[in-house]
Write a protein that holds these residues in place. Structure first.
Motif, PDB file in Angstrom:
ATOM      1  N   GLU A  85       0.835  -1.201   0.000  1.00 58.93           N
ATOM      2  CA  GLU A  85       0.000   0.000   0.000  1.00 58.93           C
ATOM      3  C   GLU A  85       0.873   1.256   0.000  1.00 58.93           C
ATOM      4  O   GLU A  85       0.599   2.214  -0.733  1.00 58.93           O
ATOM      5  CB  GLU A  85      -0.927  -0.001   1.208  1.00 58.93           C
ATOM      6  CG  GLU A  85      -1.882   1.173   1.240  1.00 58.93           C
ATOM      7  CD  GLU A  85      -2.902   1.069   2.352  1.00 58.93           C
ATOM      8  OE1 GLU A  85      -3.722   2.002   2.484  1.00 58.93           O
ATOM      9  OE2 GLU A  85      -2.885   0.058   3.093  1.00 58.93           O
ATOM     10  N   THR A  86       1.937   1.232   0.786  1.00 59.02           N
ATOM     11  CA  THR A  86       2.847   2.378   0.842  1.00 59.02           C
ATOM     12  C   THR A  86       3.511   2.623  -0.502  1.00 59.02           C
ATOM     13  O   THR A  86       3.643   3.769  -0.962  1.00 59.02           O
ATOM     14  CB  THR A  86       3.926   2.147   1.918  1.00 59.02           C
ATOM     15  OG1 THR A  86       3.293   1.966   3.180  1.00 59.02           O
ATOM     16  CG2 THR A  86       4.868   3.329   1.998  1.00 59.02           C
ATOM     17  N   GLU A 102       1.045   4.187  -2.864  1.00 60.19           N
ATOM     18  CA  GLU A 102       0.880   5.607  -2.538  1.00 60.19           C
ATOM     19  C   GLU A 102       2.027   6.427  -3.130  1.00 60.19           C
ATOM     20  O   GLU A 102       1.800   7.472  -3.764  1.00 60.19           O
ATOM     21  CB  GLU A 102       0.839   5.798  -1.026  1.00 60.19           C
ATOM     22  CG  GLU A 102      -0.431   5.304  -0.356  1.00 60.19           C
ATOM     23  CD  GLU A 102      -0.375   5.432   1.161  1.00 60.19           C
ATOM     24  OE1 GLU A 102       0.704   5.802   1.678  1.00 60.19           O
ATOM     25  OE2 GLU A 102      -1.394   5.165   1.814  1.00 60.19           O
ATOM     26  N   ASP A 153       1.964   9.223  -6.159  1.00 67.24           N
ATOM     27  CA  ASP A 153       2.478  10.578  -5.915  1.00 67.24           C
ATOM     28  C   ASP A 153       3.531  10.964  -6.961  1.00 67.24           C
ATOM     29  O   ASP A 153       3.541  12.091  -7.477  1.00 67.24           O
ATOM     30  CB  ASP A 153       3.073  10.677  -4.510  1.00 67.24           C
ATOM     31  CG  ASP A 153       2.016  10.599  -3.415  1.00 67.24           C
ATOM     32  OD1 ASP A 153       0.819  10.710  -3.740  1.00 67.24           O
ATOM     33  OD2 ASP A 153       2.397  10.422  -2.240  1.00 67.24           O
ATOM     34  N   GLN A 189      -1.913  12.116  -6.921  1.00 67.88           N
ATOM     35  CA  GLN A 189      -2.198  12.119  -5.489  1.00 67.88           C
ATOM     36  C   GLN A 189      -3.685  11.935  -5.189  1.00 67.88           C
ATOM     37  O   GLN A 189      -4.050  11.347  -4.168  1.00 67.88           O
ATOM     38  CB  GLN A 189      -1.710  13.436  -4.864  1.00 67.88           C
ATOM     39  CG  GLN A 189      -0.196  13.598  -4.824  1.00 67.88           C
ATOM     40  CD  GLN A 189       0.367  14.185  -6.116  1.00 67.88           C
ATOM     41  OE1 GLN A 189      -0.311  14.310  -7.128  1.00 67.88           O
ATOM     42  NE2 GLN A 189       1.649  14.563  -6.075  1.00 67.88           N
ATOM     43  N   HIS A 200      -5.441   8.121  -4.511  1.00 67.82           N
ATOM     44  CA  HIS A 200      -5.166   7.197  -3.405  1.00 67.82           C
ATOM     45  C   HIS A 200      -6.372   6.324  -3.072  1.00 67.82           C
ATOM     46  O   HIS A 200      -6.215   5.204  -2.583  1.00 67.82           O
ATOM     47  CB  HIS A 200      -4.714   7.980  -2.163  1.00 67.82           C
ATOM     48  CG  HIS A 200      -3.284   8.429  -2.240  1.00 67.82           C
ATOM     49  ND1 HIS A 200      -2.552   8.767  -1.119  1.00 67.82           N
ATOM     50  CD2 HIS A 200      -2.440   8.595  -3.288  1.00 67.82           C
ATOM     51  CE1 HIS A 200      -1.332   9.129  -1.476  1.00 67.82           C
ATOM     52  NE2 HIS A 200      -1.246   9.040  -2.791  1.00 67.82           N
TER      53      HIS A 200
END
Length: 225
Positions: free
Chosen positions: A10-11, A14, A18, A23, A26
């Protein structure tokens, strides 16, 4: 759905969004991870893709497909499209486009029945009502009249034009995702079909150290239609 993978998936998604200037997307992360989970599950039985490691699937399939989203949004701002993903395989980039652009209607076409069956199943589980899978030979199907006809790692540029050009609606676009800019294919395209590369965009895929590009193709007055 995010609980199906380690938190770093998930990180990484993200961060990838970005980096791509996405952005605001998400909220798509759970669905993107849900797609990855379905792909991994089906791939064990049906060999949809040669890539089996979910870490590599994340980068080489999901991130790679996400990289074209900002380009397409810039090309068609505030417009809903009808997209035809030719030789879609496991729904790439079609399903990724459908997740990020819910107002677009995406038709994923493939000649392999197990792949279109997967696309239908995955779209149903993920709640993607803007995806349709078509099983058949691209060149033999009636025109889909798409605003965008796109392919990813499907065929040579000449073959792509030969089998798929009739699916383009009047005023629509044909685009091919490629690795390093295919100079030889460009030359063959013009000689063999009368089409040419109208525009090339170099893609920067998060976590991928490889050349990727998106080529927009156009026809001259005597090109294949």
């Amino acid at each position: 759905m995010t609980g199906l993978y380690p938190p770093h998936f998930e990180t990484r998604l993200e961060k990838a969004l970005d980096v791509l200037g996405m952005q605001s997307d998400h909220a798509c992360i759970p669905v993107l991870l849900g797609y990855l989970q379905q792909l991994q599950r089906w791939n064990k039985a049906y060999n949809l893709t040669a890539i089996r490691d979910p870490e590599k699937m994340l980068v080489q399939h999901v991130f790679d497909s996400l990289a074209i989203v900002p380009v397409l949004r810039d090309r068609w701002p505030d417009r809903d499209l009808r997209v035809a993903d030719m030789g879609s395989g496991a729904g790439l980039p079609g399903i990724i486009l459908a997740i990020c652009q819910p107002g677009w209607f995406v038709v994923c076409v493939d000649a392999v029945g197990k792949k279109t069956a997967f696309i239908r199943q995955a779209a149903g589980i993920l709640g993607l009502k803007n995806v349709r899978a078509e099983h058949g030979r691209i060149e033999s199907m009636d025109s889909l009249q798409a605003d965008l006809v796109i392919s990813r790692a499907f065929a040579s540029l000449s073959d792509f034009v030969r089998v798929a050009a009739h699916h383009r609606a009047p005023g629509g676009a044909m685009m091919a995702m490629k690795g390093q800019d295919p100079v030889a294919e460009r030359a063959a395209l013009e000689i063999e079909t009368g089409w040419f590369v109208k525009h090339a965009v170099e893609l920067s895929v998060p976590e991928m150290d490889a050349h990727r590009c998106l080529l927009e193709l156009e026809t001259g007055p005597e090109g294949t239609s």
